[in-house]
Scaffold this active site. Structure first.
Site, short mmCIF file in Angstrom:
data_model
loop_
_atom_site.label_atom_id
_atom_site.label_comp_id
_atom_site.label_asym_id
_atom_site.label_seq_id
_atom_site.Cartn_x
_atom_site.Cartn_y
_atom_site.Cartn_z
N THR A 184 0.88 -1.19 0.00
CA THR A 184 0.00 0.00 0.00
C THR A 184 0.90 1.22 0.00
O THR A 184 1.99 1.20 0.57
CB THR A 184 -0.91 0.05 1.24
OG1 THR A 184 -0.09 0.09 2.39
CG2 THR A 184 -1.82 -1.16 1.29
N GLU A 241 -5.80 -3.90 1.33
CA GLU A 241 -5.86 -4.92 2.38
C GLU A 241 -7.10 -5.81 2.28
O GLU A 241 -7.19 -6.82 2.95
CB GLU A 241 -5.87 -4.25 3.76
CG GLU A 241 -4.52 -3.70 4.21
CD GLU A 241 -4.30 -2.26 3.78
OE1 GLU A 241 -4.93 -1.82 2.80
OE2 GLU A 241 -3.49 -1.57 4.43
N LYS A 282 -12.89 18.36 12.78
CA LYS A 282 -13.77 18.39 13.95
C LYS A 282 -14.03 19.84 14.33
O LYS A 282 -13.13 20.54 14.76
CB LYS A 282 -13.14 17.62 15.11
CG LYS A 282 -14.17 16.79 15.80
CD LYS A 282 -13.58 15.67 16.60
CE LYS A 282 -14.74 14.81 17.12
NZ LYS A 282 -14.36 13.86 18.12
P1 ADP Z 1 -3.61 3.34 -1.26
O1 ADP Z 1 -4.22 4.28 -2.26
O2 ADP Z 1 -3.30 4.00 0.06
O3 ADP Z 1 -2.59 2.41 -1.77
P2 ADP Z 1 -5.97 1.80 -1.46
O4 ADP Z 1 -5.99 1.96 -2.92
O5 ADP Z 1 -6.08 0.48 -0.87
O6 ADP Z 1 -4.72 2.37 -0.83
O7 ADP Z 1 -7.02 2.83 -0.90
C1 ADP Z 1 -8.01 2.50 0.01
C2 ADP Z 1 -8.74 3.74 0.46
O8 ADP Z 1 -9.26 4.46 -0.65
C3 ADP Z 1 -9.96 3.44 1.29
O9 ADP Z 1 -9.63 3.13 2.63
C4 ADP Z 1 -10.75 4.72 1.14
O10 ADP Z 1 -10.28 5.73 2.01
C5 ADP Z 1 -10.45 5.14 -0.28
N1 ADP Z 1 -11.56 4.74 -1.16
C6 ADP Z 1 -11.63 3.68 -1.97
N2 ADP Z 1 -12.80 3.65 -2.64
C7 ADP Z 1 -13.50 4.73 -2.22
C8 ADP Z 1 -14.81 5.26 -2.53
N3 ADP Z 1 -15.62 4.69 -3.41
N4 ADP Z 1 -15.19 6.37 -1.89
C9 ADP Z 1 -14.39 6.98 -0.98
N5 ADP Z 1 -13.16 6.54 -0.66
C10 ADP Z 1 -12.72 5.43 -1.27
#
Ligand code: ADP
Length: 540
Positions: free
Chosen positions: A185, A330, A438
């Site tokens: 990630t 994950e 917040k």
């Molecule tokens: P990274 O970009 O950190 O490698 P991921 O691609 O696994 O990790 O990203 C996961 C995160 O992306 C989620 O925990 C969430 O915050 C965000 N995310 C994914 N899909 C959506 C969605 N449809 N709407 C809002 N946030 C999203």
């Protein structure tokens, strides 16, 4: 007493075996990195995957070795996945959009031995090669005619390397819990962390997304798999498409609007999947050219919140069903999708479109719950927001080479997202916990304010961050990137927001920037923005 059913391990390569045996004639179509469109069948892909496994074994690769790929979505990339995993080695996907230091860290942490690399990315690895001590061979995903003159040590053209073996090879046998793939990630803080998928989780996840209410792939479908294989497992498409016997189309490096449209149209694509940024490019192209999408039935949009106007354009102007999805690396990565269900089928169109803005409901094999700061479960009332926790057989319990569990004491994974769940099970993300604003003790949803703001004419992209405020502890600042040529000002943007969001959510100020920074996976870098605006003082 144990049941008397067969001990049939869930192994990733059985997906391509099934596809090749039962749908062997089904096509896989690729816009190649070299340029032309290439066509082959599922049977060809299986045969060449077996050759990959045989050639890797000849090169001394065995169970548990890490073999990396840095490649676009192409049939060659698919072959390397099945070949590596079918040998019992671990397929490590490298995201070429990561920074050099991150790639360097990841390759060394994983101790990758061989890297399959697309022509496009050879220069990235050439710049890093002296630091990639574990890598003993580079296989460039091309043929001898296109092989570049490269400084990569032990570099060979894929087709030449593969030409040395036939497909007379038997997949290896091992336990279904054996590691199959590794994906780091991007890690907005600290080092990237390695998510280690197993054969079992790959197979279960591939089947899970084919449930009719999720992606619902059928053998009649043609799926344009745009979401990259180097990011979060390509949303399982590499597994679910052969399992369904569907036709697969892959865009290679062509992710711009015109290239995507050309494939959607000429290959008569029925289903597709990508992040919102890709769809912005396509929608712009459709508007400019007046083109339509007569073949396309559904589009999966996820990875970041899908802007409401995108849902409306696809559904109302182009007659394409939007399946808004949420997930994370994950989670293999699919966590929810927002298809309508029996109880929502009687809602009017407007209410359904509004519901699609939520991130959706859990498929079988994903459990969701929302808890407060003390870990107490919150009601499913569509209002109570808290930390979103998940569990299931395709969800991480730890990270590669990191001591300890990644779970809460009672076995749930904290997604880091802030969300609520409604009475019908539809989940809505309101923020990342580190991005939460917040104000006066209440949460402001930055995602919701951003979603509305990007609907304002002249606004290309919007980001909301919280900054310290003497009275309210934090207040929102709206950061806007204008569309080219637009002169939209703060007054117009605030006027547009007025009445569309709660009055106390109104940003205290609007600032305009020339660029909004993004992570390697296309998400807005809120941390960088908070740093950039740390000395900003609100005018009120
Ligand atoms: P990274 O970009 O950190 O490698 P991921 O691609 O696994 O990790 O990203 C996961 C995160 O992306 C989620 O925990 C969430 O915050 C965000 N995310 C994914 N899909 C959506 C969605 N449809 N709407 C809002 N946030 C999203």
């Amino acid at each position: 007493m144990l049941g008397l059913m067969q001990d049939y391990p869930l192994l990733t390569h059985t997906l391509i075996d099934h596809g090749a045996l039962n749908h062997g004639e089904r096509e896989m179509v690729t816009r190649s990195v070299e340029g032309p469109i290439r066509r082959c069948t599922l049977a060809d892909v299986r045969s060449r995957s077996l050759r990959v496994a045989k050639a890797l074994e000849r090169d001394g690769v065995t169970l548990g070795d890490r073999i990396a790929t840095m490649a676009w979505n192409t049939e060659r990339h698919v072959e390397t996945w099945f070949g590596i995993m079918g040998l019992g080695a671990i397929c490590h996907t490298l995201n070429p959009r990561l920074f050099g230091e991150q790639l360097d860290y990841i390759v060394n942490h994983a101790e990758d031995e061989i890297v399959f690399v697309d022509l496009t990315f050879v220069p990235i690895l050439e710049a890093l090669k002296d630091r990639l001590g574990s890598v003993r061979k580079y296989i460039v995903l091309t043929d001898a005619d296109h092989m570049p003159d490269t400084s990569l040590p032990n570099a060979v053209a894929y087709e030449e390397w593969l030409g040395g073996v036939d497909d007379d090879f038997a997949w290896k046998h091992f336990d279904e819990n054996t590691a199959a793939a590794l994906c780091y990630t991007s890690g907005t803080t600290g080092h990237p962390k390695g998510v280690l998928y197993s054969h079992r989780s790959n197979v279960l996840h591939g089947l899970m997304v084919n449930q009719p209410d999720i992606f619902g792939l059928r053998s009649e479908d043609t799926m344009l798999a745009i979401v990259p294989m180097f990011h979060a497992n390509a949303w399982a498409l590499t597994f679910s498409v052969p399992a369904a016997g569907a036709r697969m189309v892959m865009p290679g490096p062509g992710l711009d609007g015109p290239s995507i449209y050309e494939l959607l149209d000429s290959e008569r694509v029925t289903a597709t999947a990508a992040v919102p940024t890709v769809w912005l490019g396509l929608l712009q192209y459709l508007e400019q050219t007046g083109s339509k999408l007569p073949h396309l039935e559904r589009v999966v949009i996820g990875g970041a919140a899908c802007p409401p106007m995108m849902i409306r354009k696809f559904e109302l102007e182009y007659g394409v069903e939007v399946i808004h999805g949420w997930g994370m690396t994950e989670m293999s990565p699919v966590g929810t999708t927002g298809k309508m269900k029996h109880a929502t089928s009687t809602l009017d169109r407007e209410a359904q479109l509004k519901l699609k803005e939520k991130q959706g409901r859990a498929p079988f094999l994903v459990e969701l719950k929302v808890v407060d700061d003390e870990g107490r479960e919150l009601p499913r009332d569509g209002k109570s927001s808290g930390h979103l926790l998940v569990r299931g057989p395709c969800i991480s319990r730890g990270y590669f080479k990191l001591e300890g569990s990644a779970l809460t004491g009672d076995g749930w994974f904290d997604t880091g997202d802030i969300a609520n769940i409604d009475e019908l099970g539809y989940m809505q993300i309101t923020d990342r916990d580190k991005d939460v604003i917040k104000s006066g003790g209440e949460w402001i949803s930055s995602i919701e304010v951003e979603n509305v703001a990007v609907g304002c004419p002249g606004v290309a992209e919007a980001a909301v961050i919280g900054l310290p405020h003497p009275k309210w502890s934090e207040r929102p600042l709206l950061i806007v990137l204008r569309e080219p040529g637009s002169e939209v000002d703060a007054e117009a943007v605030l006027g547009y927001l007025d009445g569309k969001i709660a009055a106390w959510w109104m940003p205290n100020d609007v600032v305009f920037v020339d660029e909004i920074p993004h992570t390697a996976t296309g998400k807005i870098q809120k941390m960088a923005l908070r740093k950039q605006f740390k000395d900003f003082e609100f005018s009120n």
